[in-house]
Design a protein around this motif. Structure first.
Motif, PDB file in Angstrom:
ATOM      1  N   LYS A   1      14.718   2.144   1.667  1.00  0.00           N
ATOM      2  CA  LYS A   1      14.723   2.002   3.151  1.00  0.00           C
ATOM      3  C   LYS A   1      14.003   3.329   2.855  1.00  0.00           C
ATOM      4  O   LYS A   1      13.155   3.033   4.374  1.00  0.00           O
ATOM      5  CB  LYS A   1      15.973   2.354   3.486  1.00  0.00           C
ATOM      6  N   LYS A   2      12.839   4.233   2.205  1.00  0.00           N
ATOM      7  CA  LYS A   2      12.446   5.353   2.010  1.00  0.00           C
ATOM      8  C   LYS A   2      11.249   4.310   1.711  1.00  0.00           C
ATOM      9  O   LYS A   2      10.226   4.521   3.152  1.00  0.00           O
ATOM     10  CB  LYS A   2      12.361   6.474   0.831  1.00  0.00           C
ATOM     11  N   LEU A   3      10.968   3.297   1.541  1.00  0.00           N
ATOM     12  CA  LEU A   3       9.712   2.591   1.321  1.00  0.00           C
ATOM     13  C   LEU A   3       9.280   1.353   2.656  1.00  0.00           C
ATOM     14  O   LEU A   3       8.067   1.107   2.799  1.00  0.00           O
ATOM     15  CB  LEU A   3      10.280   1.302   0.091  1.00  0.00           C
ATOM     16  N   LEU A   4      10.913   1.567   3.582  1.00  0.00           N
ATOM     17  CA  LEU A   4      10.456   0.657   4.462  1.00  0.00           C
ATOM     18  C   LEU A   4       9.962   1.756   5.709  1.00  0.00           C
ATOM     19  O   LEU A   4       9.342   1.653   7.241  1.00  0.00           O
ATOM     20  CB  LEU A   4      11.621   0.222   5.036  1.00  0.00           C
ATOM     21  N   HIS A   5      10.282   2.886   5.683  1.00  0.00           N
ATOM     22  CA  HIS A   5      10.512   3.693   6.929  1.00  0.00           C
ATOM     23  C   HIS A   5       9.670   5.335   6.433  1.00  0.00           C
ATOM     24  O   HIS A   5       9.612   5.978   7.224  1.00  0.00           O
ATOM     25  CB  HIS A   5      11.796   4.227   7.352  1.00  0.00           C
ATOM     26  N   THR A   6       8.983   5.187   5.289  1.00  0.00           N
ATOM     27  CA  THR A   6       8.200   6.273   5.442  1.00  0.00           C
ATOM     28  C   THR A   6       6.929   5.480   5.562  1.00  0.00           C
ATOM     29  O   THR A   6       6.278   5.038   4.776  1.00  0.00           O
ATOM     30  CB  THR A   6       8.172   6.818   3.808  1.00  0.00           C
TER      31      THR A   6
END
Length: 419
Positions: free
Chosen positions: A183-188
């Motif tokens: 999810k970090k790759l989606l929201h960062t």
């Protein structure tokens, strides 16, 4: 899961014995996730079958080494036929001895459907997890699937149509990437992801430091290039990609390219192709890998402005990461000639198949020239095209998530109890 199903699961007195067979590493991960979900429903399951370290860590007693089933290619399969038959008989005998209640075949349909065909007539509830590609070619295989299974767990919603047409139970449980994408790759922010990865990876750090790049304002665009995960794909696809990259650089000398590879051997192979290219291109391309990071290629995708890639599962990863892409693929002429006559779908890239329209450009076989790739990449970097593709990728991902929310363990339990 309904209250009635939960009560039946909990009150079932007889311990449950499940046979499960995965034939390769990807199947081991999928099988382990399924076992984890089932173990959450019941604490009295005995697991027996074939799997790797992930499945064994969750309680599987593996009958044989999984590598015996990891055979790909016509010639290789033929040369290993006797051992595959022996493995099949050994697995079946153990399943009969253990009196399994349910059999779950993880992918590997050529092998697992043969097991199911022997087990189903004896009363074993048989499940195939990952549908054979009957939606794309050889729909006639549905008759063998019906003889071999009681339920099929599909990864994509578009696969259900053929099962509904032939009145066979099937459920879309979603592709594992829907759950495993970080999810970090989606929201960062992309720039933050880019700077962190460049700093942490020696190849990238050295590459960008050599000409002071790394910040968004220091380059026109950062393009990830992914020619495939097999040697034959790289040999067929990478040369045209490299030529198109050089043409792109001639028109914009601030472009940068990153080619992630799955291991050091593939990194060396790609670098050998790159050595034959002009220095101008070599200076703007970094080939890198990190075998200690499972999702390294996804991280590369996430920091890129656009991805030039071979058709395959990577196109689904790019879509879920909401990264615009240009898809290309070439194969041997005879193979392509046969595929054109056997395959009945209009698109090859998963985002297009899921959307049932072309939302990402496809350049296949004769269309996959360096000039066409260069022109298409340029077009899709223009603001209007870029934003349009971003929007359509996001919409398709949202629809896919909405249609893929069934827990595979719950689906099996419900079907087994007849709900």
């Amino acid at each position: 899961m309904t209250t009635q199903t939960i009560n039946l699961v909990k009150t079932q007195l007889k311990p449950l014995t499940i046979g499960i067979v995965a034939g390769e590493i990807s199947g081991d991960a999928l099988g382990a996730d399924f076992m984890h979900q089932m173990n959450n429903l019941r604490d009295d399951i005995t697991w027996v079958g074939v799997g790797g370290s992930k499945m064994q860590a969750l309680g599987l007693k593996s009958i044989i080494d999984m590598s015996r089933l990891s055979v790909m290619g016509l010639v290789e399969v033929i040369s290993h036929l006797s051992d595959l038959f022996a493995a099949r008989d050994e697995i079946l005998q153990t399943f009969f001895d253990k009196k399994i209640d349910i059999f779950v075949g993880i992918d590997a349909p050529d092998f697992n459907l043969r097991l199911g065909k022997k087990l189903k007539p004896t009363g074993v509830f048989c499940v195939q997890y990952v549908s054979p590609s009957i939606w794309a070619w050889r729909e006639g295989r549905i008759h063998n699937i019906k003889q071999s299974t009681d339920l099929v767990l599909c990864l994509f919603p578009f696969e259900l149509d053929v099962y509904q047409k032939h009145h066979h139970p099937a459920v879309c449980v979603g592709h594992p990437l829907l759950k495993t994408i970080d999810k970090k790759l989606l929201h960062t922010d992309v720039l933050d992801l880019r700077l962190n990865l460049i700093w942490e990876n020696p190849y990238l750090h050295q590459f960008f430091a050599s000409f002071g790049k790394g910040k968004k304002d220091d380059m026109s665009h950062l393009i990830a290039v992914m020619p495939g995960s097999r040697r034959s794909e790289i040999a067929s696809i990478l040369p045209n990609m490299l030529e198109s990259m050089h043409k792109l650089l001639l028109m914009d000398n601030q472009l940068c390219f990153i080619i992630p590879t799955i291991n050091q051997n593939f990194k060396t192979m790609v670098e050998q192709y790159l050595q034959n290219e002009p220095n101008q291109l070599q200076e703007r391309v970094v080939v890198c890998c990190d075998e200690n990071i499972a999702n390294f290629s996804q991280q590369i995708m996430a920091i890129s402005d656009l991805i030039l890639l071979a058709s395959g599962t990577a196109t689904l990863e790019a879509m879920l990461l909401n990264r615009p892409m240009v898809v290309t693929y070439t194969m041997k002429p005879l193979t392509y000639w046969l595929a054109k006559r056997l395959v009945k779908i209009d698109y090859v890239a998963l985002p297009n198949i899921l959307a049932n329209k072309q939302i990402v450009p496809e350049l296949i076989q004769d269309e996959a020239t360096a000039d066409n790739i260069c022109r298409t990449v340029q077009q899709n970097l223009t603001p209007q095209k870029y934003q349009q593709q971003l929007h359509e990728l996001s919409q398709t991902t949202q629809t896919l998530r909405q249609q893929s929310n069934v827990n595979p363990a719950v689906a099996v339990i419900n079907a087994w109890f007849g709900f």
